[in-house]
Structure formats: structure tokens, C-alpha cells
Scaffold this motif. Sequence first.
Motif, PDB file in Angstrom:
ATOM      1  N   ASP A  49       0.832  -1.201   0.000  1.00 42.99           N
ATOM      2  CA  ASP A  49       0.000   0.000   0.000  1.00 42.99           C
ATOM      3  C   ASP A  49       0.874   1.261   0.000  1.00 42.99           C
ATOM      4  O   ASP A  49       0.598   2.211  -0.728  1.00 42.99           O
ATOM      5  N   LEU A  50       1.937   1.233   0.788  1.00 44.13           N
ATOM      6  CA  LEU A  50       2.827   2.398   0.845  1.00 44.13           C
ATOM      7  C   LEU A  50       3.517   2.622  -0.502  1.00 44.13           C
ATOM      8  O   LEU A  50       3.682   3.764  -0.947  1.00 44.13           O
ATOM      9  N   LEU A  51       3.898   1.502  -1.146  1.00 43.21           N
ATOM     10  CA  LEU A  51       4.545   1.648  -2.449  1.00 43.21           C
ATOM     11  C   LEU A  51       3.568   2.237  -3.477  1.00 43.21           C
ATOM     12  O   LEU A  51       3.939   3.088  -4.288  1.00 43.21           O
ATOM     13  N   PHE A  52       2.318   1.800  -3.401  1.00 40.68           N
ATOM     14  CA  PHE A  52       1.318   2.389  -4.295  1.00 40.68           C
ATOM     15  C   PHE A  52       1.172   3.878  -4.025  1.00 40.68           C
ATOM     16  O   PHE A  52       0.963   4.672  -4.944  1.00 40.68           O
ATOM     17  N   GLY A  53       1.291   4.251  -2.743  1.00 36.42           N
ATOM     18  CA  GLY A  53       1.232   5.669  -2.389  1.00 36.42           C
ATOM     19  C   GLY A  53       2.327   6.461  -3.083  1.00 36.42           C
ATOM     20  O   GLY A  53       2.083   7.543  -3.621  1.00 36.42           O
ATOM     21  N   LEU A  54       3.529   5.887  -3.087  1.00 37.57           N
ATOM     22  CA  LEU A  54       4.652   6.555  -3.756  1.00 37.57           C
ATOM     23  C   LEU A  54       4.393   6.668  -5.257  1.00 37.57           C
ATOM     24  O   LEU A  54       4.600   7.719  -5.870  1.00 37.57           O
ATOM     25  N   LEU A  55       3.894   5.578  -5.825  1.00 30.10           N
ATOM     26  CA  LEU A  55       3.612   5.560  -7.260  1.00 30.10           C
ATOM     27  C   LEU A  55       2.549   6.601  -7.602  1.00 30.10           C
ATOM     28  O   LEU A  55       2.660   7.329  -8.597  1.00 30.10           O
ATOM     29  N   ALA A  56       1.536   6.693  -6.737  1.00 35.62           N
ATOM     30  CA  ALA A  56       0.442   7.647  -6.982  1.00 35.62           C
ATOM     31  C   ALA A  56       0.978   9.067  -7.006  1.00 35.62           C
ATOM     32  O   ALA A  56       0.563   9.883  -7.822  1.00 35.62           O
ATOM     33  N   ARG A  57       1.924   9.341  -6.103  1.00 34.13           N
ATOM     34  CA  ARG A  57       2.465  10.697  -6.065  1.00 34.13           C
ATOM     35  C   ARG A  57       3.227  11.000  -7.352  1.00 34.13           C
ATOM     36  O   ARG A  57       3.177  12.089  -7.891  1.00 34.13           O
ATOM     37  N   ARG A  58       3.932   9.980  -7.836  1.00 33.57           N
ATOM     38  CA  ARG A  58       4.700  10.179  -9.054  1.00 33.57           C
ATOM     39  C   ARG A  58       3.793  10.303 -10.276  1.00 33.57           C
ATOM     40  O   ARG A  58       4.078  11.025 -11.214  1.00 33.57           O
ATOM     41  N   LEU A  59       2.663   9.595 -10.226  1.00 28.32           N
ATOM     42  CA  LEU A  59       1.782   9.515 -11.400  1.00 28.32           C
ATOM     43  C   LEU A  59       0.826  10.697 -11.499  1.00 28.32           C
ATOM     44  O   LEU A  59       0.196  10.905 -12.518  1.00 28.32           O
ATOM     45  N   ARG A  60       0.742  11.466 -10.406  1.00 34.55           N
ATOM     46  CA  ARG A  60      -0.209  12.576 -10.411  1.00 34.55           C
ATOM     47  C   ARG A  60       0.042  13.452 -11.630  1.00 34.55           C
ATOM     48  O   ARG A  60       1.182  13.812 -11.908  1.00 34.55           O
ATOM     49  N   PRO A  61      -1.029  13.790 -12.356  1.00 32.11           N
ATOM     50  CA  PRO A  61      -0.793  14.576 -13.569  1.00 32.11           C
ATOM     51  C   PRO A  61      -0.104  15.884 -13.220  1.00 32.11           C
ATOM     52  O   PRO A  61      -0.385  16.474 -12.184  1.00 32.11           O
TER      53      PRO A  61
END
Lengths: 244, 310
Positions: free
Chosen positions: A229-241
Motif C-alpha cells: 500500500d505504501l509503495l502504491f502511495g509513492l507511485l500515486a504521487r509520481r503519477l499525479r498529472p
Amino acid sequence: MTRTLKTPALWVGLLFAILLLDMPALRPLFAVSFPAVTPEIFDRAGFGELFLSHLGLVAASSVAATFVGMALAIFVTRPAGRDFRTTANMLAIIDQVFPPAAVLALAVPALGFGPKPTIVALFLYGLLPILENAIAGIENVPTALREAGRGMGLSPYQLLRDVELPLAAPVILAGVRVSVTIGIGTATIGSTVGALTFGTPIFDGLAGNKLPYVLQGAVLVALFAIVTDLLFGLLARRLRPPGS
Amino acid sequence: MTEPMIEITGVSKAYDGRAVVSDLSLSVPKGAFCVLLGPSGCGKSTTLRMINRLVPFDAGTIRIDGEDVTQVAPQALRRQIGYAIQSTGLFPHWRVEDNIATVPRLLRWPAERVRDRVTELLTLLRLDPDTYRGKYPHQLSGGEQQRVGVARALAADPDLLLMDEPFGAVDPITRDALQAELLRIHRTTGKTIVFVTHDIEEALRLATVIAIMESGRLAQLGTPLDIIERPASNFVRGFVGVQGIELKLLAVRRVADRVRRGEIVAGEPIPADATLADALAAMIARRVDQLPVRGEDGQVGAIALADLLR
């Protein structure tokens, strides 16, 4: 670098890796707490082996659920598929209300014991959050943007690829994140039909009244889910448009 | 000016049996600034969107530059036509440069040409290219976003521009500036513009020709002055008959349109791009009934009180 050190993903991940590789280091702790149980550490399979198998089951089912969920979401948000929108959602909800244990029980006669029925159950269980989020994400793209895109001559495919999917990506990713995290927890029941997961020590421990095994399996599966879940959090931050 | 850019003949459109546009015929000359004006639900926006086939029509024909629009693939057709809408429709995840470059890139222009064109357009819209090309839409003010929206519509240098209430969502001062900008662009490029609005003052200021629509039909087609002086129906009279609209018309018309070239009158000249209201004010202040007019290159003529009433 300091930013990397500050993310909890690193620390929880480290804890998870240490326990995974060297659970026997805790042998004295379990020996003192549960003197009646020997051996103190679950040893029917290595924890590394359990992890890889668990990971494989979740990855296979999640990749399939993401693929199917996205395809369905894209289809029902096209003009041609709009009529199927309610149907698709209803089907996803129906398969969500079947408990994974029941799906397992039904799948075993068809697929036999082992990882296959587990993958099927996880796939069906994980489909709904992905489908729902993907539909919501795509539908939430403002009409004005679609209108502007069409008006400038973007083809339906270009509109999907360049406008709808990039803008829906954060919401879609959130759905995948929920699906995968839940899937990691749910995969443990696969051990009741012979798949190797962190559920194996849990069910062995429950059957043989050996609480340390339950603890070992439960702590690892919890840490696995949290790290993911934490890794997805990091990915989400990177993927934010970039435009937000 | 005689050859039509757009020729709409007997076009109808109904949604679920309810007619939105009924047997509409309308011809827009090349180089015209045609404003489709009317209350909400009158079919003006639908009409605009039928021109680039965003809305399919049930009957009739629409020709652009002599070519039947239904004979052109919709995407190819739209790439030849500039399109700007209210609230800009800028892609939030693309930089200003990418937004403007949308159509040129669809047309596969080489990167160099795209970059030069973006620079040219930002300059045309009075946005500093170096400052603005890398920004994201949310970093711009509403007025700047609209400018980028207009630049995007102009990107592939289309002969025809369709604009659907493009300035509907900006404050009055910004709108005023944007209208002036658009007029300048229209004058300098000679493009044909079809512009939808429900704002009579905006229509009077911008249009060379106004098409007033009522319940999917053309209520009147004419110059701004025609429509004010000779409204064709009670509907048109009611729609344009705002208190003091005649004075507002003076405030949007330019001295340059009424100047008597070559006539020489004594006195302090007024600039040719002053409004007729400015001219009237000057006449009242000086207690004269004619004024000298100065263009960019010295005196060009004179304007008299009677010219204001033409």
C-alpha cells in the motif's frame, strides 16, 4: 535521499524483509512466550518460498483483474458500450458479494487443488474496485475537455489515450491499490485449498493449536499488505498529472 | 465578400422528436465575423456544432467553402477548423505549448514548425512565449487561459474559426480586453469567424453580421445596425431593445468606420480608432458638429454629427 529516508515504505519494507529472511532469529522470543510449541518457527515451507508464491498469486490475479476491469470500463464508457454500463457494474457487485471462500469451494471441483482456484477467487474479488474506479475516473473527465478534443479533431482513440486515461489515471490507480491490498489479505485463504501463501502457517497453526505459526503468518501478511500500500502511495504521487 | 464561406441550407435537428433547429438557412460570407445570437435553447450552439459535425443533423446541407461537410471525414474536417469553447477546454495535464500544438501535431507538422508557430501565436495573443509556453493551465488566470484557448483555435491557421461563448466565463474587464484582441485578430487575419453568444452587447461589438435565432429558427440576419434600427419581429425588438442600446452601439463602433476621407476640418483631431461615443462626447464638449480624424499616418479625414446617425 533524505526524502527517501523519510518515507515509511522504506522502514516498513526493511522490517518486512528482515522478518522474511530471518524469522528464526526470533526463536528465543517464541520459545519463552510459547514453551509448549516446538519447533518454535513454522518450518513446513520457507517464508521466502511462501512469499514468492503469495506474491505470484496476487500478481497474476491483479494483473488479470486490472486488464479485464480496465477493458470493461473503457468499453462501457464508449458510446457503443454505454448500454452495458449498469450490467457490468451489477455483475461486478454480484461477484463481490460471493465470499472468496465460497468461490474457492466452487472452483476446486473444476480446477483442482492448488493455486488455480485461488487465482480465480482473487481475480473475481479484485475486479469490482478496479472496474468501479476506472469507470468513475473516465466519467469524471470534464465534458468540456472531451468536447474540445473532439472539436479539434482528435479521434476517439486519441481522446482516450491522450486525454481520458491520463486524467483518470490517479483514480484508476487508487482502485488497483485497494484491489491489490485486499487481495494480499484474501490470498491467505488459498492455503485451505493447497496454495502456498502466508496463510499456510496461519491455517496450520489454527489446526494444530500452534499460536506462534498463526502470529508468524499474520504479521508477515500484514506487513506485506502495508508495504504494498505504501509503495502504491509513492507511485500515486509520481503519477499525479503535472497540471494539478 | 460575395462568396460564402459557410452555406447552411434547410438544416434541421431534433433530439427525441423535439426540434432544436428547424429548416435553418444561413450564409456566412468569407471574412465575416458572424455572431449567432439568441436566448439559451434557441439552437445557436447546436447550429455551430453542426458546422464541424460535432452534432449530426437530420436534414439539409452545410457547405464550407463549397464543400459538403458530410463528404469530409469528421476528424479531417475538424482539424481544418479552429474551435474554441467556454471555460477554454484546455487540457490540464498539458503545458500551454502542448495545448496550442494540439492540431498542428495531429496534422504531423515537424517539431520545429510547431515550436515556431506556438511562439508566433503566443506573441499574437500578447503572452510572452518564454514565460508562458512551459506553464500548465492551472497556473494561468482566467483571461490568460482564454487567450491560450484562442491561440489553440488559431494554431493550424484555419480559414474558419468556430467559437462557442468563448468569453462567457471571464470577468467583464478581461472580456473587454479579449474582445478587443479578437477584433484585432479578425481585422489582421481576415479569417471567417462564427461566434455564439447570448450577450447582445458582445454581439454588437464584434459582429459584422448577426444571426438572431429564436426556437431553432433564424429570426433575423443583418448587420448590427440593421438589427437595431429595423428589427424584423417583436421577438428581435424585445431581445435587442435593451434600454439605451443605441448609445451602447455608439460605444462599440469606431470612428474609422464613418470617417469622411480626405475632408479637412480645423481643430484637435481625434484618433480613428476612437469610438463614436468618444466622438460624440468631443463634439458636445467643443460645441462643434464636426471633428478632424487622425489615422496612424496623420490626418485621414473628418467626421460629422450626421455620420453618427447613419
